[in-house]
Design a protein around this motif. Structure first.
Motif, short mmCIF file in Angstrom:
data_model
loop_
_atom_site.label_atom_id
_atom_site.label_comp_id
_atom_site.label_asym_id
_atom_site.label_seq_id
_atom_site.Cartn_x
_atom_site.Cartn_y
_atom_site.Cartn_z
N THR A 180 12.31 -2.01 13.94
CA THR A 180 10.89 -2.29 14.11
C THR A 180 10.09 -1.05 14.46
O THR A 180 8.90 -1.14 14.71
CB THR A 180 10.67 -3.35 15.21
OG1 THR A 180 11.39 -2.94 16.36
CG2 THR A 180 11.16 -4.70 14.77
N ASP A 181 10.73 0.12 14.50
CA ASP A 181 9.96 1.34 14.77
C ASP A 181 8.97 1.57 13.65
O ASP A 181 9.27 1.32 12.49
CB ASP A 181 10.90 2.54 14.85
CG ASP A 181 11.91 2.39 15.97
OD1 ASP A 181 11.47 2.12 17.09
OD2 ASP A 181 13.11 2.52 15.70
N CYS A 182 7.81 2.08 14.02
CA CYS A 182 6.76 2.29 13.01
C CYS A 182 7.26 3.18 11.87
O CYS A 182 6.93 2.97 10.71
CB CYS A 182 5.53 2.93 13.62
SG CYS A 182 4.98 2.14 15.15
N PRO A 184 0.83 -1.21 0.00
CA PRO A 184 0.00 0.00 0.00
C PRO A 184 0.87 1.26 0.00
O PRO A 184 2.01 1.23 0.42
CB PRO A 184 -0.79 -0.10 1.31
CG PRO A 184 -0.70 -1.52 1.73
CD PRO A 184 0.55 -2.06 1.17
N PHE A 217 0.87 3.73 1.87
CA PHE A 217 1.30 4.26 3.17
C PHE A 217 2.48 3.48 3.74
O PHE A 217 2.87 3.67 4.88
CB PHE A 217 0.14 4.31 4.17
CG PHE A 217 -0.60 3.01 4.32
CD1 PHE A 217 -0.08 1.97 5.08
CD2 PHE A 217 -1.82 2.82 3.70
CE1 PHE A 217 -0.75 0.78 5.21
CE2 PHE A 217 -2.51 1.62 3.83
CZ PHE A 217 -1.97 0.60 4.59
N VAL A 218 3.03 2.57 2.93
CA VAL A 218 4.21 1.81 3.37
C VAL A 218 5.39 2.19 2.49
O VAL A 218 5.26 2.29 1.28
CB VAL A 218 3.95 0.29 3.25
CG1 VAL A 218 5.18 -0.49 3.65
CG2 VAL A 218 2.75 -0.11 4.06
N CYS A 246 6.96 -8.60 7.10
CA CYS A 246 8.10 -7.67 7.19
C CYS A 246 8.72 -7.75 8.58
O CYS A 246 9.94 -7.84 8.73
CB CYS A 246 7.68 -6.23 6.95
SG CYS A 246 6.69 -5.90 5.49
N LEU A 247 7.85 -7.71 9.60
CA LEU A 247 8.36 -7.62 10.97
C LEU A 247 9.03 -8.92 11.40
O LEU A 247 10.01 -8.89 12.14
CB LEU A 247 7.21 -7.27 11.92
CG LEU A 247 6.78 -5.80 11.85
CD1 LEU A 247 5.56 -5.56 12.71
CD2 LEU A 247 7.92 -4.89 12.29
N HIS A 276 12.41 -8.31 10.24
CA HIS A 276 13.06 -7.16 10.88
C HIS A 276 13.38 -7.45 12.35
O HIS A 276 14.32 -6.92 12.89
CB HIS A 276 12.17 -5.92 10.76
CG HIS A 276 12.31 -5.24 9.44
ND1 HIS A 276 12.29 -3.88 9.28
CD2 HIS A 276 12.49 -5.73 8.20
CE1 HIS A 276 12.44 -3.57 8.01
NE2 HIS A 276 12.56 -4.68 7.33
N THR A 286 9.99 3.37 10.45
CA THR A 286 10.86 2.74 9.46
C THR A 286 10.09 2.55 8.15
O THR A 286 10.61 2.82 7.07
CB THR A 286 11.34 1.36 9.96
OG1 THR A 286 11.93 1.53 11.24
CG2 THR A 286 12.34 0.75 9.00
N CYS A 287 8.86 2.09 8.28
CA CYS A 287 8.09 1.76 7.09
C CYS A 287 6.92 2.72 6.84
O CYS A 287 6.44 2.82 5.73
CB CYS A 287 7.54 0.34 7.19
SG CYS A 287 8.78 -0.85 7.65
N HIS A 288 6.46 3.36 7.90
CA HIS A 288 5.37 4.33 7.70
C HIS A 288 5.94 5.72 7.91
O HIS A 288 6.07 6.17 9.04
CB HIS A 288 4.22 4.07 8.69
CG HIS A 288 3.69 2.67 8.64
ND1 HIS A 288 3.00 2.20 7.56
CD2 HIS A 288 3.77 1.65 9.50
CE1 HIS A 288 2.66 0.94 7.78
NE2 HIS A 288 3.13 0.58 8.94
N LEU A 302 3.18 -10.21 1.90
CA LEU A 302 3.49 -8.78 2.00
C LEU A 302 2.74 -8.14 3.16
O LEU A 302 2.56 -6.93 3.21
CB LEU A 302 3.21 -8.01 0.71
CG LEU A 302 3.85 -8.48 -0.58
CD1 LEU A 302 3.68 -7.43 -1.66
CD2 LEU A 302 5.31 -8.81 -0.42
N HIS A 303 2.25 -8.97 4.10
CA HIS A 303 1.62 -8.41 5.31
C HIS A 303 2.69 -7.77 6.18
O HIS A 303 3.87 -8.11 6.11
CB HIS A 303 0.92 -9.52 6.10
CG HIS A 303 -0.39 -9.92 5.52
ND1 HIS A 303 -1.05 -11.05 5.91
CD2 HIS A 303 -1.15 -9.35 4.57
CE1 HIS A 303 -2.18 -11.16 5.25
NE2 HIS A 303 -2.26 -10.14 4.41
N MET A 304 2.23 -6.88 7.06
CA MET A 304 3.15 -6.23 7.99
C MET A 304 3.85 -7.27 8.87
O MET A 304 5.02 -7.13 9.19
CB MET A 304 2.38 -5.24 8.84
CG MET A 304 3.22 -4.48 9.80
SD MET A 304 2.31 -3.04 10.34
CE MET A 304 2.59 -3.15 12.08
#
Lengths: 215, 252
Positions: free
Chosen positions: A208-210, A123, A125-126, A164-165, A168, A212-214, A159-161
Motif C-alpha cells: 500500500t506504499d504510494c 492515468p 501517473f499510475v 486498487c487499495l 492491496h 508501489t503505484c506512483h 479503476l479508482h485508487m
C-alpha cells in the motif's frame, strides 16, 4: 429612517442560513455521486469499435484462452491487443464474406492497423503491471468481470485508487489458484483458510506504499 | 485581506507631494484604488493569465507526452507508435545461430532428434552456467507440462485437446486438420511438427509470432505424448497403469 426589511425577514434570514448548510451538503453529495457514476467512471459503458469483436463468442462459445490473443499478459506489464494477423488465423477461412469483418480483411491486405478504442486506461501517473497480478493468482475476472459474457467489452471496475487499495490491503479476499487465473468460469471467493494458505504459498504481501503505484 | 489594508501606507508614503491639494487628491485616488477598485483589473488580468497558460503551458498529468505500448501516434504514417521491426534486425541476445533449434530443419530436412537441452535452457528449467547438464526425467516432465498448457492455448481450438482434429473452430466451419493419430504423422520426425507450427501448412496459419521457439518445441514434445497416449502397447505400460486398465474397460 423607514424600516427597509419587514420583521418576518428575520425568519427568512435564519432559514436561509440553515438552508445553505443543507444545500451545500446536497451539492457535495451530488458531486460525489456523479464522480462515482458510470457517466464519469465509464463502468459498464461499451465503446464504438472498428469491428464488433465479441469476447462472448470467442471466449464463451469457442473457448479460446486469453493468451491466444493477449500473448504478453503473463510476462509484461501490458496485456497486448492482437495484431490483425491473429484474427486472420481463423477468419482467412471462417466468415470470409462477413461484412462485419471487412475492416479486418482490409487491414490485413493494406498493412494499416485497426484502431481499437481503449476501454481501460489508468492515468499516466499510475504504474500498473499485469504480470505480477497473474503470477500472484489474481484472475482476469476479478478485475475485468465476466469477459466470457461480454458481446462488447466494457469496464467492470472503476479503476479508482480506492479499488486498487481495497485489494492491496486484503489480497486474501481476491486471491485464487494460479491454475485458474485464465478460467472465466471461476470467480469465487475462497474460504479464509484456503485463501491464507495461498497467500503464504505465493508470498503475497500487502502493498500500500504510494510508490508501489506512483513511481 | 491584511495585505490590502497594509498597502496604502507604503504607496502613499512613496508619492512625491509638491502641493498639498494635489497630494490630497492623489491620496484619495490611491485610497479608492487600495480600498477595492483594484480588484476588477486584477481579476481580469488573472483570468487572461490563466487562459493563456491553459492554452500553451498546461500539461495533463493523466495523459503525459510519452507513448504507452500500442498508443496511437500522428507522427507515423500508419498511426502506430509501436514500430514494427525492420526486417533483418537482430535484438541483443537473439541471434539465431542454432538453425536446427530455431528453424526445425537443416537444408530442408526436418530435425530427427529432439533438442532437449536447448529447450530446457530456453525455458529456464536448468540452472545457469554449467555446460554438461542432464535433462533428467523431472525436467522433461516440466517441458511436457509446459507443452500441454501451450498446446491447449494455441492448437486445441482446431486440433482438439486430444489431437483428433475436431476442435471447436472446426465445428464452426474451419477446414478440418488431419488427426495426429495416423501412421504417417506418428512416423514423421519431430522437426516436421516444429516446421508446421513455424511456417504454417496448407490452410493452417503459422504461429511464429504468437509462440516463442522454446514453447513451440515444448508443444512438439506434447504432441508426441498425445500420439503415444492413443497408441501405446499394453505391454509397455507401467504396472500401476496396467492394473487400472480392466477397471476402465468395465465401465460403459
Amino acid at each position: 429612517m423607514p424600516q427597509i426589511f419587514h420583521p418576518s425577514m428575520n425568519t427568512i434570514a435564519r432559514v436561509s442560513i440553515f438552508g445553505a448548510v443543507f444545500i451545500l451538503t446536497a451539492i457535495i453529495a451530488l458531486l460525489l455521486l456523479v464522480v462515482r457514476s458510470p457517466y464519469v467512471t465509464d463502468v459498464g459503458v461499451v465503446r464504438e469499435q472498428p469491428v464488433p469483436f465479441s469476447h462472448k463468442h470467442h471466449v464463451g462459445d469457442v473457448g479460446l484462452d486469453c493468451r491466444y490473443c493477449h500473448t504478453s499478459v503473463e510476462d509484461s506489464s501490458f496485456a497486448g491487443i492482437p495484431p490483425t494477423k491473429t484474427c486472420m488465423n481463423c477468419h482467412s477461412q471462417l466468415f470470409t464474406e462477413s461484412a462485419m469483418l471487412q475492416p479486418v480483411r482490409d487491414s490485413f491486405a493494406t498493412g494499416q492497423p485497426l484502431h481499437w478504442t481503449r476501454v481501460h486506461d489508468v492515468p499516466d501517473f499510475v504504474y500498473f503491471d499485469h504480470s505480477i497480478h497473474i503470477h500472484k493468482g489474481i484472475g482476469c475476472v476479478k478485475c475485468h468481470g465476466p469477459v466470457n459474457e461480454m458481446p462488447l467489452m466494457w469496464r467492470e471496475q472503476t479503476l479508482h485508487m480506492k479499488w486498487c487499495l481495497d485489494c492491496h490491503r486484503q489480497p486474501e479476499l481476491f486471491v485464487g489458484d494460479r491454475a485458474n487465473v485464465f478460467n472465466t468460469a471461476i470467480d469465487v471467493q475462497l474460504d479464509p483458510v484456503a485463501a491464507n494458505a495461498l497467500v503464504d504459498k505465493y508470498h503475497i504481501q500487502s502493498k500500500t506504499d504510494c510508490y508501489t503505484c506512483h513511481r | 485581506m491584511f495585505r490590502v489594508r497594509a498597502l496604502p501606507t507604503i504607496v502613499a508614503g512613496a508619492l512625491p507631494c509638491a502641493e498639498r491639494e494635489t497630494c490630497a487628491e492623489r491620496r484619495d485616488a490611491v485610497d479608492a484604488w487600495t480600498n477595492g477598485a483594484w480588484i476588477v483589473p486584477a481579476t481580469l488580468s488573472l483570468c487572461v493569465l490563466l487562459l493563456v497558460s491553459a492554452g500553451c503551458g498546461y500539461q495533463d498529468m493523466a495523459d503525459q507526452p510519452h507513448y504507452e505500448p500500442l498508443e496511437a501516434s500522428e507522427f507515423f504514417a500508419e498511426g502506430q507508435a509501436s514500430r514494427p521491426l525492420i526486417s533483418g534486425t537482430v535484438a541483443r541476445g537473439h541471434l539465431r545461430i542454432d538453425r536446427a533449434f530455431f528453424e526445425g530443419q537443416v537444408d530442408g530436412k526436418p530435425v530427427e532428434v529432439y533438442p532437449w537441452l536447448a529447450v530446457a535452457r530456453q525455458l529456464g528449467l536448468l540452472a545457469d552456467g554449467a555446460e554438461s547438464q542432464e535433462v533428467d526425467e523431472h525436467v522433461r516432465a516440466q517441458i511436457l507440462e509446459r507443452g500441454q498448457q501451450r498446446f491447449n492455448i494455441f492448437c486445441s481450438a482446431c486440433h482438439d485437446r486430444t489431437g483428433s482434429g475436431q476442435g471447436m473452430v472446426v465445428q464452426r466451419g474451419f477446414p478440418a486438420p488431419p488427426s495426429y493419430h495416423s501412421d504417417r504423422l506418428r512416423a514423421a520426425p519431430v522437426g516436421h511438427f516444429y516446421v508446421v507450427a513455424t511456417q504454417g501448412f496448407g490452410r493452417m496459419p503459422d504461429y511464429a509470432d504468437q509462440i516463442p521457439p522454446a514453447d513451440r518445441w515444448a508443444i512438439v514434445a506434447y504432441v508426441r505424448a498425445l500420439q503415444l497416449s492413443q497408441h501405446a502397447e499394453v505391454g509397455e505400460l507401467p504396472p500401476a497403469d496396467r492394473a487400472a486398465l480392466p477397471a476402465e474397460e468395465d465401465t460403459p
